[in-house]
Design an enzyme around this catalytic site. Structure first.
Site, PDB file in Angstrom:
ATOM      1  N   ASP A 275      -2.194   0.845   2.537  1.00 38.95           N
ATOM      2  CA  ASP A 275      -2.524  -0.551   2.820  1.00 38.95           C
ATOM      3  C   ASP A 275      -1.471  -1.415   2.124  1.00 38.95           C
ATOM      4  O   ASP A 275      -1.350  -1.379   0.900  1.00 38.95           O
ATOM      5  CB  ASP A 275      -3.921  -0.839   2.253  1.00 38.95           C
ATOM      6  CG  ASP A 275      -4.364  -2.265   2.493  1.00 38.95           C
ATOM      7  OD1 ASP A 275      -3.520  -3.121   2.851  1.00 38.95           O
ATOM      8  OD2 ASP A 275      -5.561  -2.524   2.299  1.00 38.95           O
ATOM      9  N   ILE A 276      -0.728  -2.165   2.909  1.00 42.54           N
ATOM     10  CA  ILE A 276       0.424  -2.889   2.346  1.00 42.54           C
ATOM     11  C   ILE A 276       0.010  -3.923   1.293  1.00 42.54           C
ATOM     12  O   ILE A 276       0.798  -4.229   0.395  1.00 42.54           O
ATOM     13  CB  ILE A 276       1.272  -3.527   3.475  1.00 42.54           C
ATOM     14  CG1 ILE A 276       2.674  -3.851   2.958  1.00 42.54           C
ATOM     15  CG2 ILE A 276       0.594  -4.750   4.058  1.00 42.54           C
ATOM     16  CD1 ILE A 276       3.668  -4.200   4.057  1.00 42.54           C
TER      17      ILE A 276
ATOM     18  N   ASP B  39      -1.655  -9.546   8.886  1.00 42.47           N
ATOM     19  CA  ASP B  39      -1.623 -10.959   8.484  1.00 42.47           C
ATOM     20  C   ASP B  39      -2.958 -11.378   7.836  1.00 42.47           C
ATOM     21  O   ASP B  39      -2.990 -11.943   6.728  1.00 42.47           O
ATOM     22  CB  ASP B  39      -1.351 -11.806   9.737  1.00 42.47           C
ATOM     23  CG  ASP B  39      -0.898 -13.223   9.441  1.00 42.47           C
ATOM     24  OD1 ASP B  39      -0.815 -13.587   8.254  1.00 42.47           O
ATOM     25  OD2 ASP B  39      -0.639 -13.962  10.410  1.00 42.47           O
TER      26      ASP B  39
ATOM     27  N   SER C 131       5.259  -6.023  14.901  1.00 38.52           N
ATOM     28  CA  SER C 131       5.114  -6.097  16.371  1.00 38.52           C
ATOM     29  C   SER C 131       4.389  -4.925  17.028  1.00 38.52           C
ATOM     30  O   SER C 131       4.189  -4.939  18.241  1.00 38.52           O
ATOM     31  CB  SER C 131       6.469  -6.288  17.087  1.00 38.52           C
ATOM     32  OG  SER C 131       6.940  -7.609  16.913  1.00 38.52           O
ATOM     33  N   THR C 132       4.005  -3.902  16.252  1.00 43.92           N
ATOM     34  CA  THR C 132       3.421  -2.713  16.898  1.00 43.92           C
ATOM     35  C   THR C 132       1.899  -2.753  17.001  1.00 43.92           C
ATOM     36  O   THR C 132       1.292  -1.800  17.490  1.00 43.92           O
ATOM     37  CB  THR C 132       3.808  -1.416  16.149  1.00 43.92           C
ATOM     38  OG1 THR C 132       3.196  -1.438  14.857  1.00 43.92           O
ATOM     39  CG2 THR C 132       5.307  -1.296  16.016  1.00 43.92           C
TER      40      THR C 132
HETATM   41  P1  ADP Z   1       1.819  -7.692  15.208  1.00 36.76           P
HETATM   42  O1  ADP Z   1       1.082  -8.916  15.682  1.00 36.76           O
HETATM   43  O2  ADP Z   1       3.217  -8.017  14.677  1.00 36.76           O
HETATM   44  O3  ADP Z   1       1.815  -6.601  16.207  1.00 36.76           O
HETATM   45  P2  ADP Z   1      -0.351  -6.489  13.633  1.00 36.76           P
HETATM   46  O4  ADP Z   1      -0.848  -6.932  12.304  1.00 36.76           O
HETATM   47  O5  ADP Z   1      -1.287  -6.594  14.786  1.00 36.76           O
HETATM   48  O6  ADP Z   1       1.030  -7.250  13.871  1.00 36.76           O
HETATM   49  O7  ADP Z   1       0.085  -4.970  13.527  1.00 36.76           O
HETATM   50  C1  ADP Z   1       1.271  -4.525  12.923  1.00 36.76           C
HETATM   51  C2  ADP Z   1       1.039  -3.146  12.331  1.00 36.76           C
HETATM   52  O8  ADP Z   1       0.427  -3.289  11.055  1.00 36.76           O
HETATM   53  C3  ADP Z   1       0.110  -2.265  13.148  1.00 36.76           C
HETATM   54  O9  ADP Z   1       0.725  -0.985  13.269  1.00 36.76           O
HETATM   55  C4  ADP Z   1      -1.147  -2.176  12.291  1.00 36.76           C
HETATM   56  O10 ADP Z   1      -1.788  -0.918  12.424  1.00 36.76           O
HETATM   57  C5  ADP Z   1      -0.591  -2.326  10.915  1.00 36.76           C
HETATM   58  N1  ADP Z   1      -1.509  -2.790   9.862  1.00 36.76           N
HETATM   59  C6  ADP Z   1      -2.658  -3.494   9.975  1.00 36.76           C
HETATM   60  N2  ADP Z   1      -3.198  -3.732   8.757  1.00 36.76           N
HETATM   61  C7  ADP Z   1      -2.360  -3.165   7.846  1.00 36.76           C
HETATM   62  C8  ADP Z   1      -2.346  -3.056   6.425  1.00 36.76           C
HETATM   63  N3  ADP Z   1      -3.321  -3.575   5.672  1.00 36.76           N
HETATM   64  N4  ADP Z   1      -1.311  -2.393   5.835  1.00 36.76           N
HETATM   65  C9  ADP Z   1      -0.312  -1.857   6.585  1.00 36.76           C
HETATM   66  N5  ADP Z   1      -0.258  -1.935   7.917  1.00 36.76           N
HETATM   67  C10 ADP Z   1      -1.276  -2.572   8.542  1.00 36.76           C
END
Ligand code: ADP
Length: 183
Positions: free
Chosen positions: A19-20, A43, A126-127
């Site tokens: 989890d980032i 976000d 973006s994924t």
């Molecule tokens: P975007 O709108 O740029 O596609 P998203 O937030 O919907 O951004 O998704 C970008 C990536 O981040 C996805 O692969 C998602 O699974 C991942 N993601 C979501 N929450 C977290 C988190 N807490 N830590 C790391 N990666 C995450």
């Protein structure tokens, strides 16, 4: 542990599952939208963990264009800064998405160097909601990050953080392929 890392001279790139928002680095990168006023996915998680002062600072930024990024403080996060990056929405691949995604990563690295940051954590921009095919996006991200880490920069360590197991596997594979191709 689910992690893969590679050294590039005295620099390092690490692909990890996690989890980032928990990353202890100089800056975490947010996959933001162009309003910079919060959203879902990573976000939402970053804003929840950082607290309301982050949104307050974002309100003063007047949004951010696609392919660009803006930096704020990290507030309650372990990271001192957040780099809010706006990747492209994927619309089939013929609308400059690849160049825009590449530009997004490049801008993050430029901003990090301007602030003399040494460690960064990226999500897979973006994924998620923006629909960029994962493997293609991973290739663009890692080609750019490897190039930047092999150039003049203050950044010594990049961590690339994947939330789920299958995303982690794909990213590890793509990075391994890029590293063997070159050597
Ligand atoms: P975007 O709108 O740029 O596609 P998203 O937030 O919907 O951004 O998704 C970008 C990536 O981040 C996805 O692969 C998602 O699974 C991942 N993601 C979501 N929450 C977290 C988190 N807490 N830590 C790391 N990666 C995450």
């Amino acid at each position: 542990m689910e992690a893969f890392s590679a050294n590039l001279g005295n620099r390092r790139i690490e692909v990890v599952r996690g989890d980032i928002v928990k990353e202890r680095v100089d800056a975490i990168v947010n996959a933001a939208n162009s309003t910079l006023l919060g959203g879902g996915g990573v976000d939402g998680a970053i804003h929840r963990a950082a607290g309301p002062d982050l949104l307050e600072e974002c309100r003063g930024l007047d949004g951010c264009g696609t392919g660009d990024a803006k930096i704020t403080r990290g507030y309650r996060l372990s990271a001192r800064f957040v780099i809010h990056a706006v990747g492209p929405i994927y619309r089939g691949g013929q609308e400059g998405e690849a160049q825009l995604l590449d530009a997004t990563y490049r801008r993050c690295m430029v901003i990090a160097a301007e602030h003399r940051l040494q460690s960064l954590a990226f999500p897979a921009i973006s994924t998620g909601a923006y629909g960029y095919p994962r493997r293609e996006a991973a290739g663009i991200a890692f080609r750019r990050l490897l190039q930047e880490l092999r150039s003049e920069t203050t950044v010594e360590r990049v961590r690339y953080v994947l939330f789920d197991a299958s995303a982690f596997e794909t990213h590890e594979e793509v990075l391994r392929e890029l590293l063997t191709k070159r050597s």
